[in-house]
Design an enzyme around this catalytic site. Structure first.
Site, PDB file in Angstrom:
ATOM      1  N   CYS A 125      -0.385   4.112   2.103  1.00 14.05           N
ATOM      2  CA  CYS A 125      -0.176   3.926   3.552  1.00 14.05           C
ATOM      3  C   CYS A 125       1.277   4.177   3.942  1.00 14.05           C
ATOM      4  O   CYS A 125       1.564   4.800   4.958  1.00 14.05           O
ATOM      5  CB  CYS A 125      -0.520   2.496   3.983  1.00 14.05           C
ATOM      6  SG  CYS A 125      -2.100   1.881   3.418  1.00 14.05           S
ATOM      7  N   ASP A 126       2.206   3.654   3.150  1.00 17.43           N
ATOM      8  CA  ASP A 126       3.593   3.549   3.623  1.00 17.43           C
ATOM      9  C   ASP A 126       4.604   4.464   2.929  1.00 17.43           C
ATOM     10  O   ASP A 126       5.773   4.489   3.324  1.00 17.43           O
ATOM     11  CB  ASP A 126       4.072   2.091   3.482  1.00 17.43           C
ATOM     12  CG  ASP A 126       3.300   1.159   4.422  1.00 17.43           C
ATOM     13  OD1 ASP A 126       2.722   1.684   5.392  1.00 17.43           O
ATOM     14  OD2 ASP A 126       3.276  -0.053   4.177  1.00 17.43           O
ATOM     15  N   CYS A 141       0.843  -1.201   0.000  1.00 16.75           N
ATOM     16  CA  CYS A 141       0.000   0.000   0.000  1.00 16.75           C
ATOM     17  C   CYS A 141       0.877   1.250   0.000  1.00 16.75           C
ATOM     18  O   CYS A 141       1.362   1.680   1.049  1.00 16.75           O
ATOM     19  CB  CYS A 141      -0.909  -0.026   1.231  1.00 16.75           C
ATOM     20  SG  CYS A 141      -1.983   1.402   1.366  1.00 16.75           S
TER      21      CYS A 141
END
Ligand code: NAP
Ligand code: NAP
Length: 332
Positions: free
Chosen positions: A157-158, A154
C-alpha cells in the site's frame, strides 16, 4: 430496503448505535470495513433488504493515512474514503448498526438467527461475514504514536510514499516482509530487513531475490525495541539478540509485516471452515463451508498475501452477488 438511483437522496450517513435491528433481513453483513460497505452497496443494488452490523465505520482504514492505490481516487485521505463508502451505502439506504456479532445460528428453515454482543437479535436469509483480520503489532514504544507517520503495516500500500527516501526498515521474516522489502528497494535508497531469527518463513526463492538487491541489508537475530522520531519517524532502536547490544538505526519509515491474526474463534463458534492460517475458507464465489453464509475481505482464505482495499471491495461485491442468488433461488 429501497435500491434507488435517485440523486435527490440524502447521502449523509449515520452509524446507528442505539437503534434496534428489524426482525428480519434478506442479508445481514457482519463488519464495518471496506469489504462490508461494498457488500452492503451491492446487496441493496440486488434489491436485498440489508443491514451492516459492525464495530465502527472504516475497519483498518481508520488506522491509515493516505490511500494511493484505490483506483480512480488517487492520494485520498483514508477518512475521506471511509466517508465516501458511507455515503454510497447511505444512498442505498443501508444502515450500520454499531455492535459486534457473536453468533449466527441455524434455524430449521435454513434462515439464520444473528445475535450480537450488545444483546440485539435478528433473522437473516443469508449472512456475509466481513470481519477483517488484525495486522499483528510489534508492541514497542513509538509504534502507535508514529502510526501513519512513518509506521506502516502494508508495504504494497505505502511503498510509493517512500520514493527517494534515504532509508526504510521492514520487520518480519515471512513472504509479506521479504516481498515488501524487495518492493521498497525499488523506491528507497537503502532498506533494512530486520528479522528476529536467521531462518526465514518466506519462500526461499523470495529470499534469494531479495539478497540479490544491492541496497538491502539483512539485520538477522535482531528485534526493534523502540521507534523514535519528532513529527514523524526518524529511527529505531534495534537489539542484536546474540550480543544484547542495542544500536540506533536512522530510517524514514518502518514497515511492520509480521503477519495477521484472523478471528479463528468467530469462525469456530459459527461452524465456518478455516484454512491453516485461520482464514475462513471460501470458494471462487465467496461461499463458505456453511450454506447461506458468505465471506469477504481480509477474513477469507482468498488471495492471502495480497490484501488491499480494492481486493476487499471486490470480494464484498462477489459475496453480495452470491448471497442474492442464494436468497432468490431459495425463497424466490
Ligand atoms: P477490515 O478493514 O479489517 O474491517 C473489518 C471490520 O469488521 C473491523 O472494523 C472489525 O472491527 C469488524 N469486526 C470484526 N469482528 C466483528 C464482529 N464479530 N462483528 C462485527 N464487526 C466485526 O477488513 P476488510 O474490510 O476485509 O478489509 C480492508 C482492506 O483494506 C484490507 O485488505 C486492508 O489491507 C486494506 N487497507 C489498505 C490500506 C491502504 O493504505 N491501501 C489501508 C488500510 C486498509 P474490530 O477491528 O474492532 O475487530
Ligand atoms: P507470516 O508468514 O506469519 O510471517 C510472519 C513473520 O513475522 C515471521 O517471520 C515471524 O517470525 C515474524 N514475527 C511474528 N511476530 C513477530 C514479533 N512479535 N516480532 C518480530 N517478528 C515477528 O506472515 P506474512 O509474511 O504476512 O504471510 C502470511 C501468509 O501470506 C503466508 O502464508 C505467506 O506465505 C502468504 N504470502 C504470500 C505471498 C506470495 O506468495 N506472494 C506474499 C505475501 C504473503 P518467525 O519466523 O520467527 O515466527
Amino acid at each position: 430496503m429501497p435500491a434507488s438511483s435517485g440523486s435527490e437522496l440524502e447521502f449523509k450517513f449515520q452509524a446507528v448505535e442505539e437503534e434496534e435491528l428489524e426482525p428480519e433481513y434478506d442479508v445481514v453483513i457482519v463488519g464495518g470495513g471496506p469489504a462490508a460497505f461494498s457488500a452492503a452497496v451491492y446487496s441493496a443494488r440486488f434489491l436485498m433488504k440489508s443491514v451492516m452490523i459492525g464495530e465502527e465505520p472504516g475497519g483498518q482504514l481508520t488506522l491509515a493515512g493516505t490511500v494511493d492505490d484505490y483506483i480512480g481516487i488517487p492520494e485520498v485521505i483514508a477518512s475521506d474514503l471511509i466517508e465516501r463508502f458511507q455515503g454510497h451505502a447511505a444512498k442505498y439506504g443501508v444502515r450500520l448498526v454499531m455492535d459486534r456479532v457473536e453468533s449466527v445460528e441455524e434455524l430449521e428453515d435454513s434462515r439464520k438467527r444473528v445475535t450480537t454482543l450488545g444483546g440485539r437479535e435478528t433473522v437473516a436469509k443469508a449472512v456475509i461475514v466481513a470481519i477483517g483480520s488484525k495486522r499483528r503489532k510489534l508492541g514497542v514504544p513509538g509504534e502507535d504514536k508514529y502510526n501513519a507517520r512513518g509506521v506502516s503495516y502494508c508495504s504494497v500500500c505505502d511503498a510509493p510514499l517512500f520514493r527517494g527516501a534515504e532509508a526504510v526498515a521492514v520487520v518480519g521474516g515471512g513472504d509479506s516482509a521479504v516481498e515488501g522489502a524487495a518492493l521498497l528497494a525499488d523506491y528507497a535508497k537503502n532498506v533494512y530487513l530486520i528479522h528476529r531469527r536467521d531462518a526465514f518463513r518466506a519462500q526461499p526463492i523470495n529470499v534469494e531475490a531479495l539478497r540479490r538487491k544491492g541496497n538491502v541489508k539483512f539485520l538477522l537475530n535482531s528485534v526493534v525495541r523502540e521507534i523514535f522520531g519528532d513529527t514523524k519517524v526518524r529511527g529505531l532502536i534495534v537489539e542484536d539478540l546474540r550480543s544484547g547490544r542495542r544500536s540506533e538505526l536512522r530510517v524514514d519509515g518502518v514497515f511492520i509485516e509480521i503477519g495477521f491474526e484472523p478471528d479463528v474463534e468467530f469462525a469456530r463458534r459459527n461452524g465456518l471452515g478455516t484454512s491453516e492460517g485461520g482464514y475462513i475458507v471460501v470458494d471462487d464465489w465467496m461461499r463458505t463451508t456453511r450454506p447461506g453464509v458468505f465471506a469477504a475481505g481480509d477474513c477469507t482464505s482468498a488471495w492471502v498475501g495480497f490484501r488491499q482495499v480494492v481486493t476487499a471491495v471486490a470480494q464484498g461485491a462477489v459475496a453480495a452477488y452470491s448471497a442474492a442468488r442464494y436468497v432468490r433461488d431459495k425463497w424466490g
